[in-house]
Design an enzyme around this catalytic site. Structure first.
Site, short mmCIF file in Angstrom:
data_model
loop_
_atom_site.label_atom_id
_atom_site.label_comp_id
_atom_site.label_asym_id
_atom_site.label_seq_id
_atom_site.Cartn_x
_atom_site.Cartn_y
_atom_site.Cartn_z
N LYS A 12 -1.58 5.56 3.53
CA LYS A 12 -0.72 5.71 4.04
C LYS A 12 0.01 6.51 4.57
O LYS A 12 -0.79 8.50 4.78
CB LYS A 12 -0.04 5.04 2.40
CG LYS A 12 -0.32 3.59 1.50
CD LYS A 12 0.27 3.73 0.61
CE LYS A 12 -0.82 2.61 -0.28
NZ LYS A 12 0.21 1.82 -1.10
N TYR A 48 1.81 -7.29 3.08
CA TYR A 48 1.58 -7.28 1.98
C TYR A 48 3.01 -8.81 1.38
O TYR A 48 3.38 -8.58 0.21
CB TYR A 48 2.70 -6.15 1.38
CG TYR A 48 2.30 -4.49 0.50
CD1 TYR A 48 0.84 -4.47 -0.01
CD2 TYR A 48 2.30 -3.86 2.10
CE1 TYR A 48 0.23 -2.75 -0.84
CE2 TYR A 48 1.65 -2.37 1.58
CZ TYR A 48 0.47 -2.25 0.53
OH TYR A 48 -0.21 -1.48 0.41
N ASN A 102 1.92 6.37 -2.77
CA ASN A 102 1.09 6.46 -3.64
C ASN A 102 -0.96 7.09 -2.24
O ASN A 102 -1.79 6.67 -3.45
CB ASN A 102 0.48 5.29 -4.38
CG ASN A 102 -0.09 4.30 -3.98
OD1 ASN A 102 0.57 4.12 -3.10
ND2 ASN A 102 0.44 2.92 -4.69
N HIS A 104 -4.73 3.02 0.04
CA HIS A 104 -4.54 1.41 -0.53
C HIS A 104 -5.91 1.15 -0.43
O HIS A 104 -6.44 1.26 0.61
CB HIS A 104 -4.09 0.55 0.40
CG HIS A 104 -4.55 -1.10 -0.20
ND1 HIS A 104 -3.70 -1.34 -0.35
CD2 HIS A 104 -5.35 -1.27 0.94
CE1 HIS A 104 -4.18 -2.45 -0.22
NE2 HIS A 104 -5.36 -2.34 0.70
N GLU A 123 -7.54 -8.88 4.38
CA GLU A 123 -7.39 -7.85 4.60
C GLU A 123 -8.44 -6.36 6.07
O GLU A 123 -7.47 -6.45 6.55
CB GLU A 123 -7.48 -6.55 3.91
CG GLU A 123 -6.30 -7.16 2.46
CD GLU A 123 -6.34 -5.90 1.55
OE1 GLU A 123 -4.68 -6.18 0.55
OE2 GLU A 123 -6.92 -5.25 1.54
#
Ligand code: IDP
Length: 138
Positions: free
Chosen positions: A9, A49, A112, A115, A126
């Site tokens: 990310k 998302y 965080n 993913h 995805e």
């Protein structure tokens, strides 16, 4: 052979841990079958998302995910979906086990670092969001 989608990310790219994250995957015997760097628009992050669109953090999450470049990868290996999630650690770094990527580098439940797909069907969707079959190396 199982496949999963991994994303480093924007916070991971900003911290300069692209190499460290990849090292952890490769050290675990996971093969990288595809990889590219790109920056999502907010609309593209919303598409990725979409399952979270009703959640209170959706707007903030998609703003964050489009705030800078990301590295997207297809990881391949036996049981790689679960193994990747073990290497990543729990969503909230406060709950993540020692030695996991999120424990070591994540700053919050939102920012965080990584993913990883959570199930075979999600992994297929995805991966197809980012890669054509031609871009995935056998
Ligand atoms: P996962 O990434 O560990 O699979 P999910 O519950 O699927 O976790 O959530 C997707 C992403 O949404 C998380 O990685 C995190 O960036 C963000 N997120 C999840 N829960 C929260 C929250 O309570 N506040 C802010 N962001 C969240």
């Amino acid at each position: 052979m199982e496949r999963t989608l991994s994303i480093i990310k924007p916070d991971g790219v900003r911290q300069g841990v692209i190499g460290e994250v990849i090292r952890r995957f490769e050290s675990a015997g996971i093969r990288i079958a595809a990889m590219k760097m790109l920056q999502l628009t907010q609309a593209e992050a919303e598409g990725f998302y979409a399952v979270h669109r009703e959640r209170p953090f959706f707007e903030s999450l998609t703003r964050f995910m489009s705030s800078g470049p990301i590295v997207v990868m297809v990881l391949e290996g036996d049981g790689v979906i679960a193994r990747n999630r073990e290497i990543m650690g729990a969503t909230n770094p406060k709950d993540a086990a020692p030695g996991t990527i999120r424990k070591d580098f994540a700053s919050s439940v939102e920012q965080n670092v990584v993913h990883g797909s959570d199930a075979p069907e999600t992994a297929r969707t995805e991966i197809a969001y980012f890669f054509s079959e031609m871009e995935i190396c056998a």
